[in-house]
Write a protein that holds these residues in place. Structure first.
Motif, PDB file in Angstrom:
ATOM      1  N   VAL A  13       0.859  -1.184   0.000  1.00 46.69           N
ATOM      2  CA  VAL A  13       0.000   0.000   0.000  1.00 46.69           C
ATOM      3  C   VAL A  13       0.895   1.234   0.000  1.00 46.69           C
ATOM      4  O   VAL A  13       1.793   1.356   0.836  1.00 46.69           O
ATOM      5  N   PHE A  14       0.661   2.121  -0.958  1.00 48.82           N
ATOM      6  CA  PHE A  14       1.389   3.392  -0.986  1.00 48.82           C
ATOM      7  C   PHE A  14       0.536   4.445  -0.275  1.00 48.82           C
ATOM      8  O   PHE A  14      -0.609   4.682  -0.655  1.00 48.82           O
ATOM      9  N   HIS A  15       1.116   5.047   0.761  1.00 53.03           N
ATOM     10  CA  HIS A  15       0.414   6.108   1.502  1.00 53.03           C
ATOM     11  C   HIS A  15       0.798   7.447   0.881  1.00 53.03           C
ATOM     12  O   HIS A  15       1.972   7.791   0.799  1.00 53.03           O
ATOM     13  N   GLN A  16      -0.204   8.182   0.430  1.00 55.77           N
ATOM     14  CA  GLN A  16       0.047   9.461  -0.223  1.00 55.77           C
ATOM     15  C   GLN A  16      -0.487  10.586   0.662  1.00 55.77           C
ATOM     16  O   GLN A  16      -1.647  10.552   1.070  1.00 55.77           O
ATOM     17  N   HIS A  17       0.366  11.549   0.931  1.00 61.06           N
ATOM     18  CA  HIS A  17       0.009  12.639   1.835  1.00 61.06           C
ATOM     19  C   HIS A  17      -1.218  13.403   1.306  1.00 61.06           C
ATOM     20  O   HIS A  17      -1.206  13.931   0.204  1.00 61.06           O
ATOM     21  N   GLY A  18      -2.250  13.424   2.119  1.00 67.30           N
ATOM     22  CA  GLY A  18      -3.446  14.178   1.746  1.00 67.30           C
ATOM     23  C   GLY A  18      -4.313  13.515   0.692  1.00 67.30           C
ATOM     24  O   GLY A  18      -5.312  14.080   0.253  1.00 67.30           O
ATOM     25  N   LYS A  19      -3.933  12.311   0.262  1.00 72.53           N
ATOM     26  CA  LYS A  19      -4.715  11.596  -0.759  1.00 72.53           C
ATOM     27  C   LYS A  19      -5.075  10.213  -0.245  1.00 72.53           C
ATOM     28  O   LYS A  19      -4.568   9.745   0.770  1.00 72.53           O
ATOM     29  N   ARG A  20      -5.916   9.522  -0.997  1.00 72.65           N
ATOM     30  CA  ARG A  20      -6.298   8.155  -0.625  1.00 72.65           C
ATOM     31  C   ARG A  20      -5.118   7.201  -0.817  1.00 72.65           C
ATOM     32  O   ARG A  20      -4.315   7.372  -1.731  1.00 72.65           O
ATOM     33  N   ASP A  21      -5.030   6.215   0.053  1.00 72.88           N
ATOM     34  CA  ASP A  21      -3.993   5.184  -0.104  1.00 72.88           C
ATOM     35  C   ASP A  21      -4.217   4.423  -1.416  1.00 72.88           C
ATOM     36  O   ASP A  21      -5.352   4.244  -1.851  1.00 72.88           O
ATOM     37  N   VAL A  22      -3.104   3.983  -2.016  1.00 70.47           N
ATOM     38  CA  VAL A  22      -3.187   3.183  -3.243  1.00 70.47           C
ATOM     39  C   VAL A  22      -2.632   1.790  -2.955  1.00 70.47           C
ATOM     40  O   VAL A  22      -1.483   1.644  -2.527  1.00 70.47           O
ATOM     41  N   THR A  23      -3.452   0.762  -3.168  1.00 69.05           N
ATOM     42  CA  THR A  23      -2.984  -0.625  -3.013  1.00 69.05           C
ATOM     43  C   THR A  23      -2.480  -1.101  -4.365  1.00 69.05           C
ATOM     44  O   THR A  23      -3.257  -1.313  -5.292  1.00 69.05           O
ATOM     45  N   ALA A  24      -1.143  -1.229  -4.482  1.00 69.47           N
ATOM     46  CA  ALA A  24      -0.523  -1.580  -5.769  1.00 69.47           C
ATOM     47  C   ALA A  24      -0.447  -3.089  -5.978  1.00 69.47           C
ATOM     48  O   ALA A  24      -0.494  -3.581  -7.102  1.00 69.47           O
ATOM     49  N   VAL A  25      -0.306  -3.837  -4.874  1.00 71.09           N
ATOM     50  CA  VAL A  25      -0.216  -5.301  -4.933  1.00 71.09           C
ATOM     51  C   VAL A  25      -1.026  -5.863  -3.773  1.00 71.09           C
ATOM     52  O   VAL A  25      -0.947  -5.339  -2.654  1.00 71.09           O
ATOM     53  N   GLU A  26      -1.805  -6.906  -4.036  1.00 69.09           N
ATOM     54  CA  GLU A  26      -2.634  -7.482  -2.977  1.00 69.09           C
ATOM     55  C   GLU A  26      -2.767  -8.995  -3.144  1.00 69.09           C
ATOM     56  O   GLU A  26      -2.974  -9.486  -4.252  1.00 69.09           O
ATOM     57  N   ASN A  27      -2.603  -9.695  -2.016  1.00 66.62           N
ATOM     58  CA  ASN A  27      -2.839 -11.147  -1.972  1.00 66.62           C
ATOM     59  C   ASN A  27      -2.048 -11.894  -3.055  1.00 66.62           C
ATOM     60  O   ASN A  27      -2.569 -12.776  -3.728  1.00 66.62           O
ATOM     61  N   MET A  28      -0.779 -11.533  -3.201  1.00 65.01           N
ATOM     62  CA  MET A  28       0.064 -12.086  -4.268  1.00 65.01           C
ATOM     63  C   MET A  28       0.899 -13.245  -3.711  1.00 65.01           C
ATOM     64  O   MET A  28       1.726 -13.053  -2.813  1.00 65.01           O
ATOM     65  N   SER A  29       0.670 -14.446  -4.214  1.00 66.66           N
ATOM     66  CA  SER A  29       1.437 -15.623  -3.784  1.00 66.66           C
ATOM     67  C   SER A  29       1.914 -16.402  -5.004  1.00 66.66           C
ATOM     68  O   SER A  29       1.117 -16.694  -5.893  1.00 66.66           O
ATOM     69  N   PHE A  30       3.207 -16.699  -5.033  1.00 60.64           N
ATOM     70  CA  PHE A  30       3.740 -17.550  -6.106  1.00 60.64           C
ATOM     71  C   PHE A  30       5.104 -18.071  -5.689  1.00 60.64           C
ATOM     72  O   PHE A  30       5.689 -17.616  -4.706  1.00 60.64           O
ATOM     73  N   SER A  31       5.604 -19.037  -6.445  1.00 55.15           N
ATOM     74  CA  SER A  31       6.945 -19.568  -6.174  1.00 55.15           C
ATOM     75  C   SER A  31       7.739 -19.636  -7.479  1.00 55.15           C
ATOM     76  O   SER A  31       7.165 -19.637  -8.563  1.00 55.15           O
ATOM     77  N   LEU A  32       9.050 -19.665  -7.334  1.00 57.63           N
ATOM     78  CA  LEU A  32       9.967 -19.808  -8.472  1.00 57.63           C
ATOM     79  C   LEU A  32      10.865 -20.997  -8.180  1.00 57.63           C
ATOM     80  O   LEU A  32      11.517 -21.044  -7.136  1.00 57.63           O
ATOM     81  N   ARG A  33      10.888 -21.943  -9.095  1.00 56.00           N
ATOM     82  CA  ARG A  33      11.730 -23.124  -8.903  1.00 56.00           C
ATOM     83  C   ARG A  33      13.134 -22.876  -9.457  1.00 56.00           C
ATOM     84  O   ARG A  33      13.324 -22.047 -10.343  1.00 56.00           O
ATOM     85  N   ALA A  34      14.095 -23.612  -8.957  1.00 60.03           N
ATOM     86  CA  ALA A  34      15.474 -23.510  -9.449  1.00 60.03           C
ATOM     87  C   ALA A  34      15.500 -23.842 -10.941  1.00 60.03           C
ATOM     88  O   ALA A  34      14.949 -24.847 -11.370  1.00 60.03           O
ATOM     89  N   GLY A  35      16.122 -22.976 -11.735  1.00 65.63           N
ATOM     90  CA  GLY A  35      16.243 -23.206 -13.175  1.00 65.63           C
ATOM     91  C   GLY A  35      15.016 -22.863 -13.988  1.00 65.63           C
ATOM     92  O   GLY A  35      14.970 -23.105 -15.196  1.00 65.63           O
ATOM     93  N   GLU A  36      14.011 -22.243 -13.348  1.00 70.05           N
ATOM     94  CA  GLU A  36      12.748 -21.938 -14.033  1.00 70.05           C
ATOM     95  C   GLU A  36      12.731 -20.495 -14.536  1.00 70.05           C
ATOM     96  O   GLU A  36      13.356 -19.610 -13.957  1.00 70.05           O
ATOM     97  N   ILE A  37      11.988 -20.270 -15.629  1.00 68.88           N
ATOM     98  CA  ILE A  37      11.731 -18.909 -16.117  1.00 68.88           C
ATOM     99  C   ILE A  37      10.248 -18.633 -15.904  1.00 68.88           C
ATOM    100  O   ILE A  37       9.386 -19.233 -16.549  1.00 68.88           O
TER     101      ILE A  37
END
Length: 252
Positions: A13-37
């Motif tokens: 969440v980006f807090h902006q002075h005098g403005k509404r907060d902006v949620t840029a990323v939410e509930n993000m879950s993932f994994s990266l395996r060795a050697g994977e793209i």
């Protein structure tokens, strides 16, 4: 294959002075395996680059957890980041802007080695070797960023990322500023390096066609969340989410 990177319930969440907060990323879950793209796609503003900055600790995490090679790195700061950057490096969208304009490319590539106490003569030798691995002559180490093309500068940026022999490279729109022929050459280079060094990539991109030819798995992001994920061919041929279908239709 083991997971080299795990992201659990990430929120920013980006807090902006005098403005509404902006949620840029939410509930993000993932994994990266060795050697994977792993590809992450989405339109501008979907949260892709914020995810890259959170993983590499360039932005503070609001909620969630980032585990790199079994270590929780979610709230690491300062000197504690060194061990992270030994394992994970980033290649940015604007290669020229990612180098100090007053310093040579060789200085930029060798800086992380210098910080690790590697002797000067050895740094020069290793820098020349890294440039050659990335398809540039050793003489490029004495050039400045403005003296080379965008494609050559991006190769130098990849050489810089490889200097510490990381396990993971995060490519944040690393090919989007390049024309199509140069783009292909840089992708071929990344593919060769991946095979030779068993690297893992997080490949952040807005181009589904590129992701299809380059990535093992893809995450589609919309409004800071995962809209869909899977094997690129399957996601593109049979999109389950309306947003993914729109992205696919815009490419075809």
């Amino acid at each position: 294959m083991e997971n080299i990177l795990q992201v659990k319930d990430l929120k920013k969440v980006f807090h902006q002075h005098g403005k509404r907060d902006v949620t840029a990323v939410e509930n993000m879950s993932f994994s990266l395996r060795a050697g994977e793209i792993l590809g992450i796609v989405g339109e501008s503003g979907s949260g892709k680059s914020t995810v890259a900055k959170l993983i590499t600790r360039l932005e503070a995490v609001t909620e969630g957890q980032i585990i790199l090679d079994g270590q929780d790195i979610t709230h690491r700061k300062g000197r504690a980041l060194k061990s992270i950057y030994d394992k994970m490096q980033m290649v940015f969208q604007n290669p020229v802007g990612s180098f100090d304009p007053r310093k040579t490319l060789g200085y930029g590539i060798g800086e992380s080695l210098k910080n690790r106490g590697v002797p000067k003569a050895e740094i020069r030798k290793k820098t020349a070797n890294l440039l050659e691995q990335c398809g540039l002559e050793a003489s490029y180490m004495d050039r400045y960023p403005h003296q080379v093309s965008g494609g050559q500068c991006q190769r130098a940026a990849i050489a810089r990322a490889l200097a510490v022999e990381p396990q993971i490279i995060i490519c944040d729109e690393a090919t989007s500023a390049l024309d199509v022929t140069v783009q292909k050459k840089v992708l071929d280079l990344l593919m060769n390096l991946q095979e030779n060094k068993k690297l893992s990539y997080v490949f952040i991109c807005h181009n589904l066609a590129l992701v299809q030819q380059f990535c093992d798995r893809v995450i589609v992001m919309k409004d800071g969340r995962i809209a869909e994920e899977g094997i690129p061919d399957e996601v593109i041929r049979n999109p389950k989410d309306a947003y993914t279908k729109m992205l696919v239709d815009s490419v075809l």
